[in-house]
Design an enzyme around this catalytic site. Structure first.
Site, short mmCIF file in Angstrom:
data_model
loop_
_atom_site.label_atom_id
_atom_site.label_comp_id
_atom_site.label_asym_id
_atom_site.label_seq_id
_atom_site.Cartn_x
_atom_site.Cartn_y
_atom_site.Cartn_z
CD GLU A 174 -15.23 -14.21 18.50
OE1 GLU A 174 -15.42 -14.82 20.03
OE2 GLU A 174 -15.58 -14.38 17.95
CE LYS A 188 -7.64 5.10 0.64
NZ LYS A 188 -6.21 5.86 1.35
CB CYS A 191 -8.07 10.13 2.02
SG CYS A 191 -7.09 10.91 2.16
CG HIS A 220 -18.73 -15.79 19.73
ND1 HIS A 220 -17.20 -15.87 18.58
CD2 HIS A 220 -19.68 -16.82 19.06
CE1 HIS A 220 -17.46 -17.94 18.45
NE2 HIS A 220 -18.68 -17.92 18.55
CE1 TYR A 242 -0.96 5.55 6.15
CE2 TYR A 242 1.21 6.05 6.05
CZ TYR A 242 0.54 5.87 7.06
OH TYR A 242 -0.04 6.53 8.12
CD GLU A 250 -3.59 3.31 0.83
OE1 GLU A 250 -4.20 3.42 2.31
OE2 GLU A 250 -3.50 4.64 0.79
CB CYS A 263 -8.35 14.63 2.30
SG CYS A 263 -9.44 13.56 2.84
P1 NDP Z 1 6.27 7.18 2.21
O1 NDP Z 1 6.67 8.02 3.10
O2 NDP Z 1 5.09 6.68 3.16
O3 NDP Z 1 6.58 6.48 1.21
C1 NDP Z 1 7.75 6.74 0.45
C2 NDP Z 1 7.92 5.21 -0.11
O4 NDP Z 1 9.00 5.87 -1.78
C3 NDP Z 1 8.95 4.68 0.50
O5 NDP Z 1 8.85 3.69 0.85
C4 NDP Z 1 10.22 5.17 0.28
O6 NDP Z 1 11.42 4.12 0.87
C5 NDP Z 1 10.07 5.46 -0.93
N1 NDP Z 1 11.20 6.08 -2.10
C6 NDP Z 1 11.86 7.29 -1.67
N2 NDP Z 1 11.88 8.04 -2.01
C7 NDP Z 1 12.71 7.00 -2.79
C8 NDP Z 1 13.43 6.65 -4.23
N3 NDP Z 1 14.26 7.71 -4.22
N4 NDP Z 1 13.58 5.51 -5.35
C9 NDP Z 1 13.05 4.42 -4.38
N5 NDP Z 1 12.13 4.97 -3.89
C10 NDP Z 1 11.78 5.72 -3.18
O7 NDP Z 1 4.75 8.00 1.52
P2 NDP Z 1 4.12 8.07 0.71
O8 NDP Z 1 4.28 9.33 -0.88
O9 NDP Z 1 3.73 6.50 0.13
O10 NDP Z 1 2.83 8.58 0.87
C11 NDP Z 1 3.30 10.39 1.61
C12 NDP Z 1 1.65 10.41 2.72
O11 NDP Z 1 0.94 10.60 3.16
C13 NDP Z 1 2.25 9.23 4.03
O12 NDP Z 1 3.66 9.68 4.72
C14 NDP Z 1 0.80 9.32 4.77
O13 NDP Z 1 1.79 10.29 5.99
C15 NDP Z 1 0.03 9.85 4.38
N6 NDP Z 1 -1.07 9.56 3.15
C16 NDP Z 1 -1.93 8.43 4.41
C17 NDP Z 1 -2.50 7.14 3.70
C18 NDP Z 1 -3.68 6.85 4.71
O14 NDP Z 1 -3.69 7.45 6.07
N7 NDP Z 1 -3.90 5.46 4.98
C19 NDP Z 1 -3.07 7.15 2.75
C20 NDP Z 1 -2.06 7.63 1.56
C21 NDP Z 1 -0.84 8.54 1.99
P3 NDP Z 1 12.83 4.22 2.02
O15 NDP Z 1 11.19 3.99 3.04
O16 NDP Z 1 13.49 3.39 1.51
O17 NDP Z 1 12.27 5.71 2.08
#
Ligand code: NDP
Length: 477
Positions: free
Chosen positions: A465, A50, A47, A460, A177, A181, A42
């Protein structure tokens, strides 16, 4: 049996540090080992940096908006090295604070990798061995990169904060995410961003209407988003690729087979949609994996699941009674505040004699995409599978954007139970949606009904709102 410590925490991220400090405050003798930098994902590579990059990237639109509001400003290029230096100074400061807080709480720090020798013994990379009555594993997770030829050429969110220079173009792979982002961040900083997501819509698991509006907004701001698309193949770009970066490599006007790495800068990518393109960088944001490898967990009886996560019960206790685990390493909900909650519940249970299960219900969260998404509770799709619901929803151009001549729309949505009138879910796409959902989250967590929302007087003129002024359901489902 006597131990060196009452508690030994492995991992100095948000969850581990909080648990160590709160346990020490009960009078327990506590130590913590961290192999890299204090603060964890984080603070050091998640976080915090980022969000600072989100702020930095927002200025490109603000210059335009300022002119619309009558300011005589000119925008110049973004100076990445200057920002990066400032960013890392800030991260150093925050790491210092974490260390100071631990020291001030009488937690002994070991700057070393720690592994488990038995149910009560920790081995440190320094060669030392220490014993503890309880061990808390809070080692977090790390980005995973798909296993495909050339994927080692790509970067992940770990490296993006350390780049020597901003790429001119980047391909971001993933639709979660982190991918979504960073697509917004880098686009705002002037990078030509292409995003590939293999599924039908980004941000799987979020409310369909909300994710649709986020994707639309990202495209309008310039992200070249391709759905149903993935990488087939990638390699270092050849001279021929670079001569024709947007298409099939050509020689004498004819397409040629891809060549081996010629030392040229850039990454050649062949996609499932048939395109071949050269990007300065490729970033994988394809999920994160728990840091459990090589820790000796399974050797001592700690159960590790299929995704490499430590399996725990509702009190974060593993199959070995003296060993607990919290945060991303357990792959429950990968969010900093959840890891912190799990750490506090662990201390309450083990050091205060008050067994406290972790409450993972109705966790509000924000995705810092551009536009931003804030959410709590069930999506329309989840709720309507369980019970009849009313959907209150409005989408409009907020006054600040309308005045500046921007087309961005916001979305305010409530999912309401027909039977109990409770607001089951709230979804917001808007500037500062994260700030709004934190507050709406209190009401939803308290079990507020639609009528409770209606009884609340509007503030407002604000965007929020609309949450208390939606009179008629848009539909029932
Ligand atoms: P996520 O699990 O959110 O997303 C992973 C993405 O990668 C999905 O779209 C998935 O597709 C895709 N993917 C997985 N494997 C492959 C592959 N082999 N080829 C192509 N695409 C693939 O993980 P992140 O890495 O984005 O984030 C990890 C965690 O970190 C999140 O779950 C979240 O909890 C946390 N986080 C939170 C934030 C916040 O609160 N703002 C900010 C950043 C991270 P599919 O959907 O098809 O599985």
């Amino acid at each position: 049996m006597t131990f060196d410590y009452d508690l030994f925490v492995i991992g100095g991220g948000s969850g581990g540090v909080r648990a160590a400090r709160v346990a020490a405050a009960t009078g327990a003798k506590v130590a913590l080992a961290e192999e890299y930098r204090m603060g964890g994902t984080c603070v050091i590579r998640g976080c915090v940096p980022k969000k600072l990059m989100v702020f930095a990237s927002g200025f490109s639109e603000m210059f335009d908006d300022a002119r619309a509001y009558g300011w005589d400003v000119t925008d110049g290029p973004f100076n990445w090295p200057k920002f990066r230096t400032h960013l890392h100074t800030e991260l150093d400061r925050l790491e210092g604070i974490y260390r100071k807080l631990l020291g001030g709480s009488n937690v002994e720090i070991f700057d070393a990798r720690a592994t488990l020798k038995d149910a009560h013994t920790v081995s440190l990379a320094t060669g030392q061995e220490v014993t503890a009555k309880h061990i808390l594993v809070a080692t977090g997770g790390r980005p995973v990169v798909p296993d495909m030829p050339g994927s080692e050429l790509g970067i992940t969110s770990n490296e993006v904060f350390l780049l020597d220079e901003m790429p001119k173009s980047i391909l971001i792979v993933g639709g979660g995410y982190i991918a979504s982002e960073f697509a917004g961040i880098l686009n705002g900083l002037g990078v030509n961003v292409t995003q590939f997501y293999r599924g039908a819509q980004i941000l799987r698991g979020f409310d369909d209407e909300a994710r649709g509006l986020v994707a639309e907004g990202m495209r309008e701001k310039g992200v070249n988003l391709h759905l149903g698309t993935n990488i087939v193949e990638m390699r270092a770009a050849s001279e021929a690729d670079l001569a024709n970066p947007q298409g099939v490599p050509m020689e004498d006007g004819r397409p040629v087979a891809p060549k081996a790495h010629s030392g040229a800068k850039g990454i050649w990518v062949k996609a499932t949609n048939g395109t071949e393109q050269v990007f300065d960088q490729v970033m994988f944001a394809t999920g994160r994996s728990p840091n459990t490898e090589g820790m000796g967990l399974e050797d001592i009886g700690v159960e590790v699941g299929r995704r490499g996560e430590i399996v725990v019960d509702e009190y974060s206790q593993t199959k070995v009674p003296s060993i607990y685990a919290i945060g991303d390493v357990t792959n429950r909900v990968q969010l900093t505040p959840v890891a912190i909650r799990e750490g506090m519940a662990f201390v309450e249970t083990v050091f205060k004699g008050n067994p406290t299960p972790v409450d993972h219900d109705l966790i509000p969260s924000a995705v810092f995409t551009q536009p931003e998404l804030g959410t709590v509770g069930m999506t329309e799709e989840e709720a309507r599978d369980i019970e009849p619901v009313e959907i209150y929803c409005t989408s409009f151009k907020p006054m600040n954007h309308a005045f500046a001549g921007r087309s961005d729309r916001v979305l305010m949505k409530l999912v309401v139970s027909v039977a109990t009138r409770k607001v089951l879910g709230c979804h917001i796409v808007a500037d500062h949606a994260g700030e709004m959902i934190q507050l709406a989250g209190i009401a939803v967590k308290m079990g507020a009904t639609k009528e409770d929302f209606d009884r609340t007087v509007a503030v407002h003129p604000t965007m929020a709102e609309e949450l208390v002024t939606m009179k008629e359901p848009m539909r029932t489902a």
